[in-house]
Scaffold this motif. Structure first.
Motif, mmCIF file in Angstrom:
data_model
loop_
_atom_site.group_PDB
_atom_site.id
_atom_site.type_symbol
_atom_site.label_atom_id
_atom_site.label_comp_id
_atom_site.label_asym_id
_atom_site.label_seq_id
_atom_site.Cartn_x
_atom_site.Cartn_y
_atom_site.Cartn_z
ATOM 1 N N LEU A 14 0.709 -1.265 0.192
ATOM 2 C CA LEU A 14 0.022 -0.092 -0.022
ATOM 3 C C LEU A 14 0.838 1.207 0.223
ATOM 4 O O LEU A 14 0.533 2.292 -0.482
ATOM 5 N N LEU A 15 1.995 1.056 0.481
ATOM 6 C CA LEU A 15 3.146 2.185 0.452
ATOM 7 C C LEU A 15 3.834 2.351 -0.638
ATOM 8 O O LEU A 15 4.249 3.401 -1.033
ATOM 9 N N GLY A 16 3.441 1.706 -1.486
ATOM 10 C CA GLY A 16 4.343 1.557 -2.735
ATOM 11 C C GLY A 16 5.918 0.858 -2.814
ATOM 12 O O GLY A 16 6.604 1.497 -3.386
ATOM 13 N N ALA A 97 -1.781 -4.339 10.915
ATOM 14 C CA ALA A 97 -2.961 -5.091 11.245
ATOM 15 C C ALA A 97 -3.997 -5.253 10.129
ATOM 16 O O ALA A 97 -5.083 -5.018 10.304
ATOM 17 N N MET A 98 -3.562 -5.392 8.993
ATOM 18 C CA MET A 98 -4.301 -5.259 7.911
ATOM 19 C C MET A 98 -3.843 -6.583 7.254
ATOM 20 O O MET A 98 -2.917 -7.290 7.321
ATOM 21 N N GLY A 112 -6.156 0.667 9.772
ATOM 22 C CA GLY A 112 -4.429 1.011 9.160
ATOM 23 C C GLY A 112 -4.263 1.715 7.986
ATOM 24 O O GLY A 112 -3.380 2.417 7.895
ATOM 25 N N GLN A 113 -5.241 1.575 6.919
ATOM 26 C CA GLN A 113 -5.080 2.367 5.803
ATOM 27 C C GLN A 113 -5.138 3.878 5.905
ATOM 28 O O GLN A 113 -4.505 4.593 5.597
ATOM 29 N N ARG A 114 -6.232 4.159 7.073
ATOM 30 C CA ARG A 114 -6.368 5.500 7.438
ATOM 31 C C ARG A 114 -4.879 6.158 8.224
ATOM 32 O O ARG A 114 -4.769 7.189 7.630
ATOM 33 N N ASP A 115 -4.516 5.476 8.814
ATOM 34 C CA ASP A 115 -3.287 5.738 9.538
ATOM 35 C C ASP A 115 -2.042 5.678 8.578
ATOM 36 O O ASP A 115 -1.001 6.532 8.556
ATOM 37 N N ARG A 122 0.304 4.013 15.140
ATOM 38 C CA ARG A 122 -0.734 4.013 16.138
ATOM 39 C C ARG A 122 -0.942 2.570 16.625
ATOM 40 O O ARG A 122 -1.024 1.693 15.861
ATOM 41 N N HIS A 123 -0.958 2.340 17.912
ATOM 42 C CA HIS A 123 -1.302 0.778 18.388
ATOM 43 C C HIS A 123 -2.432 0.506 18.252
ATOM 44 O O HIS A 123 -3.412 1.201 17.957
ATOM 45 N N VAL A 124 -2.775 -0.829 17.986
ATOM 46 C CA VAL A 124 -4.061 -1.255 17.492
ATOM 47 C C VAL A 124 -4.880 -1.456 18.953
ATOM 48 O O VAL A 124 -5.986 -1.130 18.955
#
Length: 409
Positions: A14-16, A97-98, A112-115, A122-124
């Motif tokens: 997702l980060l490429g 966590a995705m 996770g994608q939002r973060d 950020r911790h889960v």
């Protein structure tokens, strides 16, 4: 049975970024079903299997519960009833966590994608605070993704602070700590790792010798940044910018520890800090059971880095002693790493990052001259045993004097 790609592979796609290691989670399966399909078991504490063809690791979905101190103080439960969401919630950060199925459909119950988009670590869940190793892991991720603008969420930093104050960090084994520290030092911005540890109070627990450098002044004429801790971070940053190996980065981190012992009334001078720091460097080396090459270089750089800076002024006899200390005849690479560590130290100063460092080539030349002194003529003259060693030393000294004279002419 359902199989999902999880964790870092999903995050980095997702980060490429290039995906190197892939973790797989199997939901709805039993150990017997995995074995029947040819998977080979490898997990001692919880069910992990190797794929019969690819050899990649596949873990059964599991939950975990805190049962003791430290990284290993957990009991695990794996069964077909454990859901993907239950498996993901035990992970450290939302961006880890995705999960994805084989169609790249994303399962992201903890945003996770939002973060990722917000560049936040950020911790889960509150269970984050049950594992002290996560303090080091989050600081390492901060170093890895600093160039992308990632920062640690304030509430996560607060949990890390609570962990640092709880005494749990002391329960980490040297091996686990070193694994995280060494990986973090090899990131593109290792100074961020140290800074985050300091921000949450973990540096004071894990490496009080390094933490003590912050707030200790140095002479502004040589150190425009003044603060010794800030200087140490800058030296570490330079070592990463110049793609130095782990040995050099470790030495850069520890080279000035002696300055933390200087009495305040002697500030900003730090007389003989090279020697006072050796016991501290040794203590840190032993605490984390650093590899032998890292330990040796850190001690040598700590002891001799000011010799490196003053190389052009050193007497030929002092230069020879320096070369002998590094055993440049049998271990030339170690002396080369010393030279570049000294150069990183010189560049790790505010506004002086691009300065030239003629000492480097001068020291390389001196080592070459000393190595080229031939033994055979001395053997032919009848020298042997200790007398041969002394004769060789005299010839090397003579060669170094000629080298020094030529360089200063």
């Amino acid at each position: 049975m359902q199989i999902f790609k999880v964790g870092g592979a999903v995050r980095d796609r997702l980060l490429g970024k290039p995906v190197t290691d892939i973790d797989w989670v199997v939901v709805g399966a039993t150990t017997e079903e995995m074995l029947a399909q040819g998977y080979r078991p490898v997990g001692a504490d919880f069910p992990v299997f190797l794929h019969p063809k690819s050899g990649e690791e596949y873990a059964l979905a599991r939950t975990e519960r805190k049962s003791g101190r430290g990284y290993g103080g957990f009991t695990f439960h794996a069964s077909p009833e454990v859901t993907l969401e239950e498996d993901l919630i035990r992970r450290d950060l939302t961006i880890n966590a995705m999960a994805e199925d084989d169609q790249q459909n994303l399962t992201d119950p903890y945003h996770g994608q939002r973060d990722l988009d917000a560049r936040i670590l950020r911790h889960v869940s509150p269970a984050f605070a049950e594992d002290p190793l996560r303090v080091l892991r989050v600081a390492r991720f901060a170093a890895r993704y600093a160039e992308l603008g990632f920062t640690v969420a304030p509430e996560t930093l607060e949990l890390m602070r609570q962990l640092s104050e709880s005494g749990e960090l002391e329960a980490l084994t040297a091996e686990r700590s070193w694994k995280e520290i060494s990986r973090a030092l090899m990131e593109d911005q290792p100074q961020v790792f140290i800074q985050v540890l300091r921000d949450c109070g973990a540096l004071k627990v894990l490496m009080p010798e390094v933490d003590a450098l912050f707030g200790v002044p140095q002479p502004e004429a040589h150190h425009p940044e003044i603060d010794t801790g800030v200087h140490t971070l800058s030296v570490l940053e330079q070592s990463a910018l110049h793609k130095q190996p782990l040995t050099v980065r470790w030495a850069c981190l520890l080279h000035d520890l002696g300055k933390g012992l200087t009495p305040e009334e002697e500030w900003p001078r730090h007389i003989a800090h090279e020697h006072t720091g050796l016991k501290l460097i040794k203590a840190v080396n032993e605490r984390f059971k650093a590899p032998k090459d890292c330990q040796e270089l850190a001690l040598l750089v700590g002891k001799y880095h000011t010799h490196g800076h003053r190389a052009l002024e050193l007497k030929a006899s002092t230069l020879l002693e320096l070369l002998q200390s590094f055993d440049v005849y049998r271990r030339p690479q170690r002396f080369e790493e010393f030279i570049v560590a000294c150069e990183m130290d010189a560049r790790g100063r505010k506004g002086l990052e691009q300065r030239s460092y003629p000492q480097a080539d001068y020291l390389r030349g001196a080592a070459k001259v000393a190595r080229e002194v031939a033994v055979q003529p001395l053997l032919e003259k009848g020298f042997k045993g200790p007398e041969l060693g002394e004769a060789l030393k005299r010839e090397r000294l003579k060669a170094l004097k000629a080298y020094k004279d030529a360089a200063s002419a």
